[in-house]
Design a protein around this motif. Structure first.
Motif, PDB file in Angstrom:
ATOM      1  N   GLN A  70      67.407 -53.063 -40.052  1.00  0.00           N
ATOM      2  CA  GLN A  70      66.151 -52.670 -39.424  1.00  0.00           C
ATOM      3  C   GLN A  70      65.426 -53.855 -38.802  1.00  0.00           C
ATOM      4  N   GLY A  71      66.034 -55.028 -38.880  1.00  0.00           N
ATOM      5  CA  GLY A  71      65.460 -56.179 -38.193  1.00  0.00           C
ATOM      6  C   GLY A  71      64.662 -57.125 -39.059  1.00  0.00           C
ATOM      7  N   VAL A  72      64.596 -56.896 -40.366  1.00  0.00           N
ATOM      8  CA  VAL A  72      63.861 -57.805 -41.255  1.00  0.00           C
ATOM      9  C   VAL A  72      64.610 -59.127 -41.355  1.00  0.00           C
ATOM     10  N   ARG A  73      63.880 -60.230 -41.229  1.00  0.00           N
ATOM     11  CA  ARG A  73      64.490 -61.545 -41.314  1.00  0.00           C
ATOM     12  C   ARG A  73      63.765 -62.486 -42.280  1.00  0.00           C
ATOM     13  N   THR A  74      62.501 -62.186 -42.609  1.00  0.00           N
ATOM     14  CA  THR A  74      61.712 -63.083 -43.438  1.00  0.00           C
ATOM     15  C   THR A  74      61.047 -62.309 -44.571  1.00  0.00           C
ATOM     16  N   VAL A  75      61.027 -62.910 -45.754  1.00  0.00           N
ATOM     17  CA  VAL A  75      60.374 -62.325 -46.927  1.00  0.00           C
ATOM     18  C   VAL A  75      59.376 -63.337 -47.467  1.00  0.00           C
ATOM     19  N   ILE A  76      58.110 -62.946 -47.566  1.00  0.00           N
ATOM     20  CA  ILE A  76      57.087 -63.803 -48.169  1.00  0.00           C
ATOM     21  C   ILE A  76      56.749 -63.250 -49.539  1.00  0.00           C
ATOM     22  N   ASP A  77      56.984 -64.069 -50.553  1.00  0.00           N
ATOM     23  CA  ASP A  77      56.730 -63.710 -51.948  1.00  0.00           C
ATOM     24  C   ASP A  77      55.366 -64.260 -52.346  1.00  0.00           C
ATOM     25  N   LEU A  78      54.450 -63.371 -52.694  1.00  0.00           N
ATOM     26  CA  LEU A  78      53.075 -63.747 -53.015  1.00  0.00           C
ATOM     27  C   LEU A  78      52.848 -63.999 -54.497  1.00  0.00           C
ATOM     28  N   ARG A  79      53.898 -63.898 -55.305  1.00  0.00           N
ATOM     29  CA  ARG A  79      53.768 -64.101 -56.750  1.00  0.00           C
ATOM     30  C   ARG A  79      53.732 -65.585 -57.109  1.00  0.00           C
ATOM     31  N   VAL A 102      65.175 -65.487 -44.681  1.00  0.00           N
ATOM     32  CA  VAL A 102      64.307 -66.620 -44.984  1.00  0.00           C
ATOM     33  C   VAL A 102      63.325 -66.167 -46.056  1.00  0.00           C
ATOM     34  N   PHE A 103      63.337 -66.834 -47.205  1.00  0.00           N
ATOM     35  CA  PHE A 103      62.414 -66.533 -48.291  1.00  0.00           C
ATOM     36  C   PHE A 103      61.363 -67.636 -48.369  1.00  0.00           C
ATOM     37  N   LEU A 104      60.097 -67.243 -48.389  1.00  0.00           N
ATOM     38  CA  LEU A 104      58.996 -68.190 -48.478  1.00  0.00           C
ATOM     39  C   LEU A 104      58.128 -67.852 -49.681  1.00  0.00           C
ATOM     40  N   SER A 105      57.844 -68.846 -50.499  1.00  0.00           N
ATOM     41  CA  SER A 105      56.940 -68.663 -51.636  1.00  0.00           C
ATOM     42  C   SER A 105      55.531 -69.048 -51.204  1.00  0.00           C
ATOM     43  N   ARG A 106      54.624 -68.067 -51.231  1.00  0.00           N
ATOM     44  CA  ARG A 106      53.244 -68.303 -50.823  1.00  0.00           C
ATOM     45  C   ARG A 106      52.298 -67.601 -51.803  1.00  0.00           C
ATOM     46  N   PRO A 107      52.153 -68.130 -53.027  1.00  0.00           N
ATOM     47  CA  PRO A 107      51.285 -67.476 -54.017  1.00  0.00           C
ATOM     48  C   PRO A 107      49.841 -67.389 -53.545  1.00  0.00           C
ATOM     49  N   THR A 108      49.197 -66.295 -53.876  1.00  0.00           N
ATOM     50  CA  THR A 108      47.805 -66.098 -53.488  1.00  0.00           C
ATOM     51  C   THR A 108      46.823 -66.629 -54.530  1.00  0.00           C
ATOM     52  N   GLU A 109      47.331 -67.017 -55.706  1.00  0.00           N
ATOM     53  CA  GLU A 109      46.463 -67.441 -56.797  1.00  0.00           C
ATOM     54  C   GLU A 109      47.019 -68.706 -57.445  1.00  0.00           C
ATOM     55  N   VAL A 142      45.364 -68.988 -45.183  1.00  0.00           N
ATOM     56  CA  VAL A 142      45.699 -69.492 -43.850  1.00  0.00           C
ATOM     57  C   VAL A 142      47.164 -69.907 -43.815  1.00  0.00           C
ATOM     58  N   GLY A 143      47.699 -70.375 -44.941  1.00  0.00           N
ATOM     59  CA  GLY A 143      49.120 -70.719 -44.992  1.00  0.00           C
ATOM     60  C   GLY A 143      50.010 -69.503 -44.818  1.00  0.00           C
ATOM     61  N   ILE A 144      49.601 -68.377 -45.394  1.00  0.00           N
ATOM     62  CA  ILE A 144      50.362 -67.137 -45.237  1.00  0.00           C
ATOM     63  C   ILE A 144      50.299 -66.660 -43.787  1.00  0.00           C
ATOM     64  N   ALA A 145      49.094 -66.708 -43.214  1.00  0.00           N
ATOM     65  CA  ALA A 145      48.948 -66.293 -41.814  1.00  0.00           C
ATOM     66  C   ALA A 145      49.786 -67.172 -40.903  1.00  0.00           C
ATOM     67  N   ARG A 146      49.780 -68.467 -41.158  1.00  0.00           N
ATOM     68  CA  ARG A 146      50.541 -69.403 -40.333  1.00  0.00           C
ATOM     69  C   ARG A 146      52.040 -69.141 -40.488  1.00  0.00           C
ATOM     70  N   ALA A 147      52.481 -68.827 -41.699  1.00  0.00           N
ATOM     71  CA  ALA A 147      53.896 -68.524 -41.924  1.00  0.00           C
ATOM     72  C   ALA A 147      54.305 -67.256 -41.184  1.00  0.00           C
TER      73      ALA A 147
END
Length: 264
Positions: A70-79, A102-109, A142-147
């Protein structure tokens, strides 16, 4: 951070969740929980750009192949990092299958922030505390938005554990920055809450005690009010700009979500 991004006009009443609302139900992949394409929200979010779901370890190999198709290429993990990892009940998935993403770790807390933990518990689980989360860690958002803006061409999946509150908060910020209305954001959040409650109802040992229909209705009404109150005073675009997002990056975020031509 300047408190003025949390000032603005009130918005319209938020309707209850509707299974027919925008947010494509056909975006489900085998094993995925609380997963959907946010295309269609506000009449302007393009399909295939932004997805949300629960923890990625629930997906099977077939599910990952479906997501890729379906075209997914990036996964952002917020945990937080301590939450990440396969459990005994999770499916085995080959590295050749997930290695394409592409897996990116971007915790929100920050799990070490004892004051925030005392406020909301082990993890964010209610819109009541979204504003405090935003106030404490603007650099994370802002890091999540930039990613999102800088990710390779293709769709992106945002997820936390349940795909409900941390995911819901980030989705609210991104969609708000793209000028998607409060009603659509809150209705989408209600869908996420309802979906997870249904999952817990079907489990012998659920991670959270499921709510009855009456309890769920009361909780959703309160949560809608809390989220509506936050969004009525949050200028998401200004919040991100004050946190360091450039004007070009903000334009890129909006284009990636809403421009009819898929970004290269």
């Amino acid at each position: 951070m300047d408190a003025t991004p949390f000032a603005g006009p009130a918005t319209s009443h938020v309707p209850a969740a509707d299974s027919r609302a925008p947010g494509r139900a056909d975006a489900l992949w085998e094993g995925a929980v609380n997963a959907r394409d946010l295309g269609g929200l506000g009449g302007s979010v393009q399909p295939g750009r932004l997805y949300r779901m629960g923890r990625h370890e629930w997906l099977t190999e077939a599910g990952w192949r479906q997501a890729w198709g379906q075209g997914v290429r990036t996964v952002i993990d917020l945990r937080s990092p301590v939450e990440v990892g396969r459990r005994e009940t999770d499916p085995q998935v080959g590295s050749d299958v997930v290695g394409r993403f592409v897996f990116l770790s971007r915790p929100t807390e920050d799990p070490a922030d004892e004051e925030f933990r005392a406020l909301c518990g082990p993890y964010l689980s209610s819109p009541e505390h979204y504003g405090e989360n935003l106030r404490r860690w603007p650099e994370r958002f802002v890091g999540i938005a930039r990613a999102f803006v800088a990710a390779p061409a293709g769709g992106m999946v945002l997820h936390c554990a349940a795909g409900r509150d941390r995911t819901g908060l980030v989705v609210a910020v991104l969609l708000g920055a793209a000028v998607i209305g409060t009603a659509e954001i809150c209705a989408d959040y209600a869908r996420a809450v309802t979906a997870m409650n249904e999952r817990y109802r079907g489990q012998k040992t659920p991670h959270e005690t499921p709510r009855t229909d009456d309890e769920l209705a009361v909780w959703l009404a309160r949560a809608r009010t809390q989220l509506e109150d936050l969004l009525s005073s949050l200028d998401a675009a200004r919040y991100l700009r004050d946190a360091g997002l450039t004007a070009d990056e903000l334009a890129g975020l909006r284009a990636r979500l809403t421009h009819p031509v898929r970004p290269l």
